[in-house]
Scaffold this motif. Structure first.
Motif, PDB file in Angstrom:
ATOM      1  N   ARG A  38       0.881  -1.363  -0.045  1.00 32.38           N
ATOM      2  CA  ARG A  38      -0.061   0.014  -0.348  1.00 32.38           C
ATOM      3  C   ARG A  38       1.193   1.501   0.065  1.00 32.38           C
ATOM      4  N   GLN A  43      -1.771   5.428  -1.267  1.00 33.43           N
ATOM      5  CA  GLN A  43      -3.790   4.882  -0.766  1.00 33.43           C
ATOM      6  C   GLN A  43      -4.544   5.683  -1.427  1.00 33.43           C
ATOM      7  N   ARG A  44      -4.757   5.363  -2.990  1.00 34.86           N
ATOM      8  CA  ARG A  44      -5.658   5.498  -3.610  1.00 34.86           C
ATOM      9  C   ARG A  44      -5.750   4.623  -5.153  1.00 34.86           C
ATOM     10  N   ALA A  45      -4.495   3.905  -4.341  1.00 33.55           N
ATOM     11  CA  ALA A  45      -4.674   2.845  -5.688  1.00 33.55           C
ATOM     12  C   ALA A  45      -5.665   1.869  -5.728  1.00 33.55           C
ATOM     13  N   SER A  46      -6.318   0.978  -6.915  1.00 38.82           N
ATOM     14  CA  SER A  46      -7.058   0.466  -6.389  1.00 38.82           C
ATOM     15  C   SER A  46      -6.572  -1.142  -5.459  1.00 38.82           C
ATOM     16  N   GLU A  47      -7.560  -1.633  -5.453  1.00 39.75           N
ATOM     17  CA  GLU A  47      -7.038  -3.330  -4.257  1.00 39.75           C
ATOM     18  C   GLU A  47      -6.562  -3.948  -5.183  1.00 39.75           C
ATOM     19  N   GLU A  48      -6.672  -3.998  -6.680  1.00 39.86           N
ATOM     20  CA  GLU A  48      -5.984  -4.737  -7.419  1.00 39.86           C
ATOM     21  C   GLU A  48      -4.765  -4.881  -7.473  1.00 39.86           C
ATOM     22  N   PHE A  49      -4.206  -3.521  -7.508  1.00 44.76           N
ATOM     23  CA  PHE A  49      -3.034  -3.208  -7.580  1.00 44.76           C
ATOM     24  C   PHE A  49      -1.712  -3.134  -6.725  1.00 44.76           C
ATOM     25  N   GLN A  51      -2.749  -5.709  -4.220  1.00 41.57           N
ATOM     26  CA  GLN A  51      -2.777  -6.922  -4.679  1.00 41.57           C
ATOM     27  C   GLN A  51      -1.657  -7.608  -5.531  1.00 41.57           C
ATOM     28  N   GLN A  52      -1.162  -7.159  -6.432  1.00 43.26           N
ATOM     29  CA  GLN A  52      -0.394  -7.050  -7.613  1.00 43.26           C
ATOM     30  C   GLN A  52       1.450  -6.546  -7.121  1.00 43.26           C
TER      31      GLN A  52
END
Length: 337
Positions: A38, A43-49, A51-52
């Protein structure tokens, strides 16, 4: 003469120490709150990114797999890449430029402590309860009691602002452009033959080195005084004086070497303390060293920087202890037995 068996034994003892420090650092950072993925993604990144990134960093692997990978990479001096401080830059490269800054200041501070502390302790022991002894003890007590974050600004106020003798911050005057070779700016200026730049670097380093060395000087002088007083009262010292040998020759020839043994311990321990004290000193004097970087890395969650810095400090401290052990065996060969 130092035996090879003694030296090899001390080198082997460094292995469990470094292993323990590495394990402790790994555990603390993985138990602390926060997600490195994270931090990197934002902080504004998507959860998929996020996890990648976790997959790429191996953070989804079992903890024992991460621990084993960390140990293997640490042995290879591969601490990963910086998350925030210098994003994408290998930690070893970051440390290579920052560490000499702190080491230079710590070494000069230790030299100040040794050059001032040992003579002060000797003088206090030889002239016990004289005015000079009382003055050195008051000075030592003051040096131990005054914290760096208070003595630093006072020194800047007196010598930089009021008297104008020395600069208040930085490593060298802005008009000089020195190509980094070793990272130790006083050495680099001499190597490049720029004596004006060397003078500027020396004047910039004098105040922070003096401030960081005051505490070391105080402890060394106190230890030197008490150790010398104990040695002076030994029977062999009385025998040497009874044979007609002068008191100064007796102290320097027979007592000084034996009195140095506990002082060497203090010098070794103080080197680690000076590295820790560099955080405050670098902040007060505006020096971009590894101490300031470590605090910033902790604040922003740059775990590779924190791990690499702590392990580097641990390695330096263990090497200093090795030098202390070797010095012990030289001063007193019985220790090797």
């Amino acid at each position: 003469m130092i035996s090879k068996r003694f030296l090899v034994k001390r080198l082997l003892l460094l292995v469990p120490v470094l292993f323990g420090v590495a394990t402790f650092v790994f555990a603390i950072l993985h138990l602390s709150p926060g997600d490195p993925a994270r931090v990197i993604a934002g902080q504004r990144a998507s959860e998929e990114f996020v996890q990648q990134i976790r997959t790429e960093l191996g953070l989804n692997d079992p903890i024992w797999v991460q621990y084993g990978r960390f140990l293997v990479e640490a042995v290879q001096l591969d601490f990963g890449q910086s998350y925030q401080i210098q994003q994408g830059q290998p930690v070893t490269e970051v440390l290579r430029f920052k560490l000499p800054v702190t080491l230079e200041m710590a070494i000069y501070g230790q030299l100040f402590g040794i050059l001032l502390g040992i003579p002060a302790g000797l003088l206090g022991a030889i002239k016990q309860d004289a005015i000079s002894d009382h003055l050195t003890r008051i000075g030592a007590l003051t040096g131990i009691s005054v914290p760096i974050y208070w003595s630093g600004p006072l020194v800047i106020l007196l010598f930089a602002q009021v008297l104008g003798w020395f600069p208040a911050s930085g490593r060298i005057a802005s008009e000089f452009s020195i190509r980094p070779i070793t990272g130790v700016i006083t050495f680099d200026t001499l190597i490049q033959g720029n004596f004006a730049a060397f003078q500027s670097a020396a004047t910039h380093l004098l105040l922070p080195s003096l401030v960081i060395g005051i505490y070391s000087m105080a402890l060394i002088s106190r230890m030197m005084r008490s150790s010398m007083l104990e040695v002076i009262r030994q029977d062999y010292m009385r025998t040497a004086r009874a044979k007609g040998q002068g008191s100064k020759i007796t102290v320097l020839k027979h007592g000084f070497r034996n009195a140095l043994i506990p002082v060497i311990t203090v010098v070794g321990i103080q080197f680690g303390t000076l590295l820790g004290g560099a955080v405050l000193t670098e902040t007060v004097f505006g020096i971009p060293g590894i101490g300031v970087m470590l605090v910033e890395a902790i604040q922003v969650g740059d775990y590779p920087i924190v791990q690499g810095t702590v392990l580097t400090f641990a390695f330096l401290f263990t090497m200093v202890n090795l030098v202390v052990d070797i010095t012990y065996s030289y001063l007193d060969p019985r220790i090797q037995q």
